[in-house]
Design a protein around this motif. Structure first.
Motif, mmCIF file in Angstrom:
data_model
loop_
_atom_site.group_PDB
_atom_site.id
_atom_site.type_symbol
_atom_site.label_atom_id
_atom_site.label_comp_id
_atom_site.label_asym_id
_atom_site.label_seq_id
_atom_site.Cartn_x
_atom_site.Cartn_y
_atom_site.Cartn_z
ATOM 1 N N TYR A 132 -8.443 6.250 9.485
ATOM 2 C CA TYR A 132 -8.860 5.723 8.173
ATOM 3 C C TYR A 132 -9.380 4.316 8.419
ATOM 4 O O TYR A 132 -8.631 3.440 8.847
ATOM 5 C CB TYR A 132 -7.679 5.710 7.197
ATOM 6 N N ASP A 133 -10.671 4.107 8.153
ATOM 7 C CA ASP A 133 -11.323 2.889 8.635
ATOM 8 C C ASP A 133 -11.286 1.704 7.674
ATOM 9 O O ASP A 133 -11.789 0.632 8.021
ATOM 10 C CB ASP A 133 -12.767 3.179 9.034
ATOM 11 N N ASP A 134 -10.693 1.854 6.509
ATOM 12 C CA ASP A 134 -10.570 0.712 5.595
ATOM 13 C C ASP A 134 -9.436 0.969 4.620
ATOM 14 O O ASP A 134 -9.589 1.725 3.662
ATOM 15 C CB ASP A 134 -11.878 0.474 4.841
ATOM 16 N N LEU A 135 -8.302 0.317 4.854
ATOM 17 C CA LEU A 135 -7.130 0.487 3.999
ATOM 18 C C LEU A 135 -7.111 -0.499 2.836
ATOM 19 O O LEU A 135 -6.187 -0.488 2.036
ATOM 20 C CB LEU A 135 -5.852 0.339 4.827
ATOM 21 N N GLY A 136 -8.123 -1.365 2.756
ATOM 22 C CA GLY A 136 -8.258 -2.215 1.583
ATOM 23 C C GLY A 136 -7.623 -3.584 1.661
ATOM 24 O O GLY A 136 -7.562 -4.299 0.663
ATOM 25 N N PHE A 137 -7.150 -3.995 2.834
ATOM 26 C CA PHE A 137 -6.574 -5.331 2.953
ATOM 27 C C PHE A 137 -6.821 -5.872 4.355
ATOM 28 O O PHE A 137 -7.417 -5.205 5.195
ATOM 29 C CB PHE A 137 -5.074 -5.327 2.641
ATOM 30 N N LEU A 171 0.388 11.933 4.577
ATOM 31 C CA LEU A 171 0.152 10.492 4.458
ATOM 32 C C LEU A 171 -1.290 10.212 4.046
ATOM 33 O O LEU A 171 -1.552 9.392 3.149
ATOM 34 C CB LEU A 171 0.457 9.812 5.795
ATOM 35 N N LEU A 172 -2.244 10.896 4.666
ATOM 36 C CA LEU A 172 -3.654 10.681 4.349
ATOM 37 C C LEU A 172 -3.981 11.095 2.923
ATOM 38 O O LEU A 172 -4.767 10.433 2.238
ATOM 39 C CB LEU A 172 -4.536 11.448 5.336
ATOM 40 N N GLU A 173 -3.403 12.201 2.475
ATOM 41 C CA GLU A 173 -3.634 12.645 1.096
ATOM 42 C C GLU A 173 -3.222 11.547 0.115
ATOM 43 O O GLU A 173 -3.955 11.244 -0.840
ATOM 44 C CB GLU A 173 -2.841 13.921 0.810
ATOM 45 N N LEU A 174 -2.063 10.947 0.345
ATOM 46 C CA LEU A 174 -1.555 9.940 -0.576
ATOM 47 C C LEU A 174 -2.378 8.653 -0.503
ATOM 48 O O LEU A 174 -2.700 8.058 -1.538
ATOM 49 C CB LEU A 174 -0.086 9.657 -0.268
ATOM 50 N N ILE A 175 -2.714 8.217 0.708
ATOM 51 C CA ILE A 175 -3.511 6.988 0.840
ATOM 52 C C ILE A 175 -4.896 7.197 0.250
ATOM 53 O O ILE A 175 -5.386 6.362 -0.519
ATOM 54 C CB ILE A 175 -3.611 6.568 2.324
ATOM 55 N N GLU A 176 -5.533 8.297 0.604
ATOM 56 C CA GLU A 176 -6.886 8.559 0.123
ATOM 57 C C GLU A 176 -6.900 8.726 -1.391
ATOM 58 O O GLU A 176 -7.777 8.184 -2.086
ATOM 59 C CB GLU A 176 -7.430 9.814 0.804
ATOM 60 N N ALA A 178 -11.020 18.128 -3.383
ATOM 61 C CA ALA A 178 -10.691 19.500 -2.994
ATOM 62 C C ALA A 178 -9.868 19.515 -1.712
ATOM 63 O O ALA A 178 -8.978 20.358 -1.538
ATOM 64 C CB ALA A 178 -11.963 20.319 -2.830
ATOM 65 N N GLU A 179 -10.149 18.602 -0.789
ATOM 66 C CA GLU A 179 -9.338 18.414 0.397
ATOM 67 C C GLU A 179 -9.524 16.989 0.898
ATOM 68 O O GLU A 179 -10.491 16.314 0.532
ATOM 69 C CB GLU A 179 -9.692 19.416 1.492
ATOM 70 N N SER A 180 -8.603 16.533 1.710
ATOM 71 C CA SER A 180 -8.656 15.164 2.218
ATOM 72 C C SER A 180 -9.805 15.019 3.210
ATOM 73 O O SER A 180 -9.813 15.665 4.262
ATOM 74 C CB SER A 180 -7.338 14.789 2.899
ATOM 75 N N GLU A 181 -10.763 14.158 2.881
ATOM 76 C CA GLU A 181 -11.900 13.949 3.774
ATOM 77 C C GLU A 181 -11.454 13.313 5.084
ATOM 78 O O GLU A 181 -11.990 13.636 6.151
ATOM 79 C CB GLU A 181 -12.939 13.072 3.080
ATOM 80 N N ALA A 182 -10.490 12.405 5.017
ATOM 81 C CA ALA A 182 -10.003 11.753 6.230
ATOM 82 C C ALA A 182 -9.333 12.759 7.156
ATOM 83 O O ALA A 182 -9.504 12.701 8.386
ATOM 84 C CB ALA A 182 -9.028 10.632 5.874
ATOM 85 N N LEU A 201 0.828 -1.210 0.000
ATOM 86 C CA LEU A 201 0.000 0.000 0.000
ATOM 87 C C LEU A 201 0.859 1.254 0.000
ATOM 88 O O LEU A 201 0.645 2.172 -0.808
ATOM 89 C CB LEU A 201 -0.917 0.005 1.226
ATOM 90 N N LEU A 202 1.843 1.302 0.890
ATOM 91 C CA LEU A 202 2.674 2.493 0.995
ATOM 92 C C LEU A 202 3.475 2.719 -0.284
ATOM 93 O O LEU A 202 3.607 3.861 -0.750
ATOM 94 C CB LEU A 202 3.605 2.378 2.203
ATOM 95 N N GLU A 203 4.011 1.651 -0.871
ATOM 96 C CA GLU A 203 4.777 1.802 -2.105
ATOM 97 C C GLU A 203 3.897 2.291 -3.249
ATOM 98 O O GLU A 203 4.335 3.068 -4.097
ATOM 99 C CB GLU A 203 5.458 0.485 -2.468
ATOM 100 N N SER A 204 2.632 1.845 -3.291
ATOM 101 C CA SER A 204 1.719 2.325 -4.336
ATOM 102 C C SER A 204 1.407 3.798 -4.168
ATOM 103 O O SER A 204 0.975 4.454 -5.114
ATOM 104 C CB SER A 204 0.421 1.505 -4.314
ATOM 105 N N CYS A 205 1.638 4.322 -2.967
ATOM 106 C CA CYS A 205 1.431 5.752 -2.696
ATOM 107 C C CYS A 205 2.716 6.553 -2.894
ATOM 108 O O CYS A 205 2.748 7.765 -2.643
ATOM 109 C CB CYS A 205 0.941 5.949 -1.260
ATOM 110 N N GLY A 206 3.795 5.880 -3.311
ATOM 111 C CA GLY A 206 5.072 6.566 -3.480
ATOM 112 C C GLY A 206 5.875 6.658 -2.205
ATOM 113 O O GLY A 206 6.818 7.446 -2.119
ATOM 114 N N LEU A 207 5.532 5.835 -1.214
ATOM 115 C CA LEU A 207 6.227 5.843 0.074
ATOM 116 C C LEU A 207 6.892 4.480 0.273
ATOM 117 O O LEU A 207 6.209 3.471 0.401
ATOM 118 C CB LEU A 207 5.237 6.115 1.209
#
Length: 340
Positions: free
Chosen positions: A88-93, A221-226, A321-325, A19-25
């Motif tokens: 963040y209540d669901d990171l997808g895995f 971090l939230l911007e990239l994950i979201e 427009a902005e990070s909801e999380a 997940l983090l690598e897919s976000c560029g981290l």
């Protein structure tokens, strides 16, 4: 320095890195035996590798600012703790379900009501229903809600599925992804799902509330994950269409509004590689972004209006427009909590 904890091994560790690598981290460990790391793309952040259960406790007490763990552990260990925020209540895995399972030979037991009846029957025989589980708090509350009032909880931190076969429990309440381990131990699931779990991002109210530097890193971090989680749901389509003008092409594309992109198509003239005076009609490049489940209908719509050379690319990120999380986090931190 932001202290960010991730699972130390297993599927949770691998999925978190992905997940983090897919976000560029990218998480970088100098030595695979070390339990600290750095994360490229997120400055002033120390990555700590811990057991998922320990992550919940350390974030709640404030020794760690941020962590990725399982929702089941959050509910079990600190479900009502105002010091622990689910950011963040669901990171997808890490998806799984908490269920009851009984021996397959119990043909008359198939529902939670049947378990309540069984508990009453066993009480009449002078003993209580024994339930092996790693989740005593969740199961205790759930049993009472379902009228299962006469039971003993047997702590099981190992292979819970083996408990009935080994004789130290009658049934189990455990987390499962596919049900394979339950079936392999000659058990069957009864009733429905007690709790659905997945990977979540949790944060410490104590350490984040008054630290703008840490909040800035959390926001990044939230911007990239979201953005990544949103982006994977969309495709960008590019096609060449013939037309008399941009306006006429635009009207054709938007004839199906649901397939015309998020705000509408982007249309630009194509500079023909052939002699401009001989090239007729004129061509236009059209780009639309559509949800994944509308990809093929959008392709067919473009074909129907004369599009050729349709190409697609999965969108990497979609930033709103902005990070909801982050907005939710900021609101939660601004709430007055006298008990934190």
């Amino acid at each position: 320095m932001l202290r960010f904890a991730i699972p130390s091994k297993g599927r949770g560790y691998d999925a978190t890195l992905s997940l983090l690598e897919s976000c560029g981290l990218r998480v970088v460990r100098a030595n695979p035996r070390q339990y600290t790391a750095t994360i490229r793309g997120l400055p002033d952040t120390e990555v700590l590798l811990h057991r998922p259960a320990d992550i919940v406790e350390k974030v709640a007490e404030g020794s760690i600012d941020l962590g990725i763990t399982g929702y089941d552990l959050v509910v079990e260990q600190r479900g009502d703790d105002p010091a622990l925020l689910t950011i963040y209540d669901d990171l997808g895995f890490w998806r799984a379900e908490l269920v009851f399972a009984v021996p397959q030979g119990w043909v008359d037991v198939s529902s939670w009501q049947d378990l309540a009846d069984l508990a009453m029957e066993l009480r009449g025989q002078g003993r209580r229903l024994r339930i092996a589980t790693k989740y005593p708090e969740i199961i205790r509350r759930f049993c009472h809600q379902q009228g299962i009032n006469y039971f003993d909880l047997i702590d099981s931190q190992g292979s819970t599925e083996a408990a009935p076969g080994l004789g130290y429990a009658d049934i189990i309440a455990d987390i499962t992804e596919t049900g394979t381990a339950i079936r392999d131990n000659r058990l069957k699931i009864v009733g429905g799902t007690i709790l659905r779990s997945q990977a979540v991002l949790v944060g410490s109210r104590r350490t984040l509330r008054n630290d703008q530097g840490k909040l800035a890193l959390v926001r990044q971090l939230l911007e990239l994950i979201e953005g990544r989680r949103q982006g994977r749901l969309f495709y960008s389509l590019t096609a060449n269409l013939p037309g008399a003008s941009i306006e006429s092409v635009g009207r054709q594309v938007t004839a199906r509004m649901e397939l015309a992109g998020l705000q509408g198509p982007t249309i630009a003239p194509v500079w023909s590689k052939f002699d401009a005076e001989q090239a007729a009609p004129r061509w236009y490049a059209v780009n639309v972004v559509v949800p994944q489940d509308e990809l093929l209908p959008a392709v067919q719509h473009l074909r129907n209006i004369g599009a050729v050379s349709i190409s697609t690319v999965q969108v990497q990120h979609v930033f709103k427009a902005e990070s909801e999380a982050f907005v939710r986090l900021r609101t939660a931190l601004s709430e007055e909590r006298q008990d934190v």
